[in-house]
Design a protein around this motif. Structure first.
Motif, mmCIF file in Angstrom:
data_model
loop_
_atom_site.group_PDB
_atom_site.id
_atom_site.type_symbol
_atom_site.label_atom_id
_atom_site.label_comp_id
_atom_site.label_asym_id
_atom_site.label_seq_id
_atom_site.Cartn_x
_atom_site.Cartn_y
_atom_site.Cartn_z
ATOM 1 N N PHE A 1 0.829 -1.202 0.000
ATOM 2 C CA PHE A 1 0.000 0.000 0.000
ATOM 3 C C PHE A 1 0.865 1.254 0.000
ATOM 4 N N ALA A 2 1.935 1.232 0.800
ATOM 5 C CA ALA A 2 2.800 2.407 0.881
ATOM 6 C C ALA A 2 3.474 2.703 -0.464
ATOM 7 N N MET A 3 3.785 1.653 -1.229
ATOM 8 C CA MET A 3 4.431 1.849 -2.528
ATOM 9 C C MET A 3 3.447 2.378 -3.576
ATOM 10 N N ALA A 4 2.187 1.965 -3.497
ATOM 11 C CA ALA A 4 1.201 2.396 -4.500
ATOM 12 C C ALA A 4 -0.160 2.570 -3.822
ATOM 13 N N PRO A 5 -0.364 3.680 -3.113
ATOM 14 C CA PRO A 5 -1.625 3.864 -2.380
ATOM 15 C C PRO A 5 -2.805 4.269 -3.256
ATOM 16 N N GLU A 6 -2.536 4.829 -4.436
ATOM 17 C CA GLU A 6 -3.618 5.429 -5.230
ATOM 18 C C GLU A 6 -4.748 4.457 -5.590
ATOM 19 N N PRO A 7 -4.456 3.208 -6.053
ATOM 20 C CA PRO A 7 -5.571 2.321 -6.423
ATOM 21 C C PRO A 7 -6.548 2.057 -5.274
ATOM 22 N N LEU A 8 -6.033 1.813 -4.088
ATOM 23 C CA LEU A 8 -6.925 1.538 -2.962
ATOM 24 C C LEU A 8 -7.670 2.793 -2.541
ATOM 25 N N LEU A 9 -7.002 3.926 -2.537
ATOM 26 C CA LEU A 9 -7.673 5.175 -2.168
ATOM 27 C C LEU A 9 -8.777 5.500 -3.164
ATOM 28 N N GLN B 1 -2.519 13.269 5.342
ATOM 29 C CA GLN B 1 -1.510 12.313 5.815
ATOM 30 C C GLN B 1 -2.064 11.444 6.946
ATOM 31 N N GLY B 2 -2.867 12.048 7.818
ATOM 32 C CA GLY B 2 -3.453 11.298 8.918
ATOM 33 C C GLY B 2 -4.417 10.233 8.436
ATOM 34 N N LEU B 3 -5.245 10.547 7.440
ATOM 35 C CA LEU B 3 -6.195 9.570 6.912
ATOM 36 C C LEU B 3 -5.479 8.421 6.202
ATOM 37 N N VAL B 4 -4.446 8.763 5.448
ATOM 38 C CA VAL B 4 -3.676 7.718 4.758
ATOM 39 C C VAL B 4 -3.020 6.782 5.774
ATOM 40 N N LEU B 5 -2.502 7.387 6.846
ATOM 41 C CA LEU B 5 -1.876 6.573 7.894
ATOM 42 C C LEU B 5 -2.907 5.665 8.555
ATOM 43 N N THR B 6 -4.118 6.179 8.729
ATOM 44 C CA THR B 6 -5.185 5.362 9.315
ATOM 45 C C THR B 6 -5.516 4.164 8.429
ATOM 46 N N VAL B 7 -5.596 4.412 7.115
ATOM 47 C CA VAL B 7 -5.852 3.321 6.173
ATOM 48 C C VAL B 7 -4.716 2.306 6.223
ATOM 49 N N LEU C 1 -2.676 1.579 8.714
ATOM 50 C CA LEU C 1 -2.739 0.785 9.946
ATOM 51 C C LEU C 1 -3.914 -0.200 9.904
ATOM 52 N N ALA C 2 -5.019 0.230 9.297
ATOM 53 C CA ALA C 2 -6.179 -0.657 9.178
ATOM 54 C C ALA C 2 -5.850 -1.862 8.303
ATOM 55 N N ILE C 3 -5.122 -1.617 7.219
ATOM 56 C CA ILE C 3 -4.705 -2.718 6.340
ATOM 57 C C ILE C 3 -3.842 -3.707 7.107
ATOM 58 N N GLY C 4 -2.900 -3.166 7.875
ATOM 59 C CA GLY C 4 -2.020 -4.038 8.651
ATOM 60 C C GLY C 4 -2.782 -4.862 9.666
ATOM 61 N N LEU C 5 -3.712 -4.227 10.378
ATOM 62 C CA LEU C 5 -4.465 -4.927 11.421
ATOM 63 C C LEU C 5 -5.387 -5.994 10.827
ATOM 64 N N VAL C 6 -6.108 -5.633 9.763
ATOM 65 C CA VAL C 6 -7.024 -6.582 9.129
ATOM 66 C C VAL C 6 -6.264 -7.785 8.567
ATOM 67 N N THR C 7 -5.132 -7.516 7.929
ATOM 68 C CA THR C 7 -4.327 -8.612 7.373
ATOM 69 C C THR C 7 -3.806 -9.516 8.476
ATOM 70 N N PHE C 8 -3.312 -8.921 9.546
ATOM 71 C CA PHE C 8 -2.795 -9.692 10.681
ATOM 72 C C PHE C 8 -3.874 -10.617 11.241
ATOM 73 N N LEU C 9 -5.057 -10.076 11.505
ATOM 74 C CA LEU C 9 -6.136 -10.883 12.077
ATOM 75 C C LEU C 9 -6.634 -11.942 11.095
ATOM 76 N N ALA C 10 -6.671 -11.602 9.803
ATOM 77 C CA ALA C 10 -7.145 -12.552 8.796
ATOM 78 C C ALA C 10 -6.210 -13.752 8.679
ATOM 79 N N VAL C 11 -4.898 -13.494 8.689
ATOM 80 C CA VAL C 11 -3.935 -14.592 8.563
ATOM 81 C C VAL C 11 -3.957 -15.458 9.821
#
Length: 224
Positions: free
Chosen positions: A57-65, A81-87, A89-99
């Protein structure tokens, strides 16, 4: 999880009793469902997947945004910047819980355990059980353990020091091969019995039974 019936337990215990008629060695058999819970491995997979997702996401945020904008009704948002950071962290948390959740499926969880890690954990478990159930518990220190761990599809043979000094580890290869050949066909009791017979032959050559020899350890199979 119980793998064997009482009748199948007898196949193994009878093989142990018969093998010990020709040797002073004492054979202990252990059948385990698993050797470890591998919680740390599951966490590492979850952490790795989480950081991978965040990095992508950090390398290419535009498609998801852009996708999030479309889900919001097509209205373009001002992505601070705050909203992007929130997204992020949400990606990281959701992925962690899903795996982590995916690894509740035990078949997948054990597939994801690296082979060297599984081998080390099985070996460690076999040694622990040997120390509790066989090590230095016989008069001549001639105890030996056959350990089979089902989830990892691995087996170990651990012997008291006098046996290990006289019989090289490679000698047990035939016993391991015969045991796992039967187990791979679903014949667990027969596989353990085959391993016991092979171990008994090796012990009989190096540690023959004395006239005053006594049965010092139980012949029964220990199922964990």
């Amino acid at each position: 999880m119980v793998y064997l019936t009482e009748k199948q337990h007898l196949i193994v215990s009878d093989a142990v009793a018969k093998a010990e008629t020709t040797t002073s060695g004492e054979i202990v058999t252990v059948l385990a469902d698993r050797s470890d819970g591998y919680t740390d491995v599951a966490l590492w997979w979850a952490v790795g997947a989480s950081f991978t997702a965040m990095s992508l996401f950090a390398m290419a945020p535009e498609p998801l945004l852009a996708l999030l904008d479309s889900l919001a009704g097509g209205w373009s948002s001002e992505w601070t910047q705050g909203l992007v950071l929130t997204v992020l962290l949400a990606i990281g948390l959701v992925t962690f819980l899903a795996v982590l959740a995916l690894q509740l499926w035990q078949a997948l969880k054990f597939k994801l355990v690296p082979g060297p890690v599984a081998a080390d954990r099985v070996r460690d478990a076999a040694i622990r059980h040997f120390k509790v159930g066989a090590e230095r518990r016989t008069h001549g220190r001639t105890g030996i353990l056959l350990y089979l761990s089902m989830r990892e599809h691995r087996a170990e043979i651990v012997a008291d020091e006098p046996i290990a000094e006289m019989v090289h580890a490679e000698i047990w290869g035939e016993a391991m091969a015969d045991m796992l050949a039967e187990v791979s066909r679903g014949r667990i009791a027969e596989g353990l019995a085959a391993g016991v017979r092979d171990v008994g032959k090796v012990l009989a050559e190096n540690f023959p039974r004395a006239d005053d020899d006594e049965n010092e350890l139980p012949d029964r199979l220990i199922e964990l």
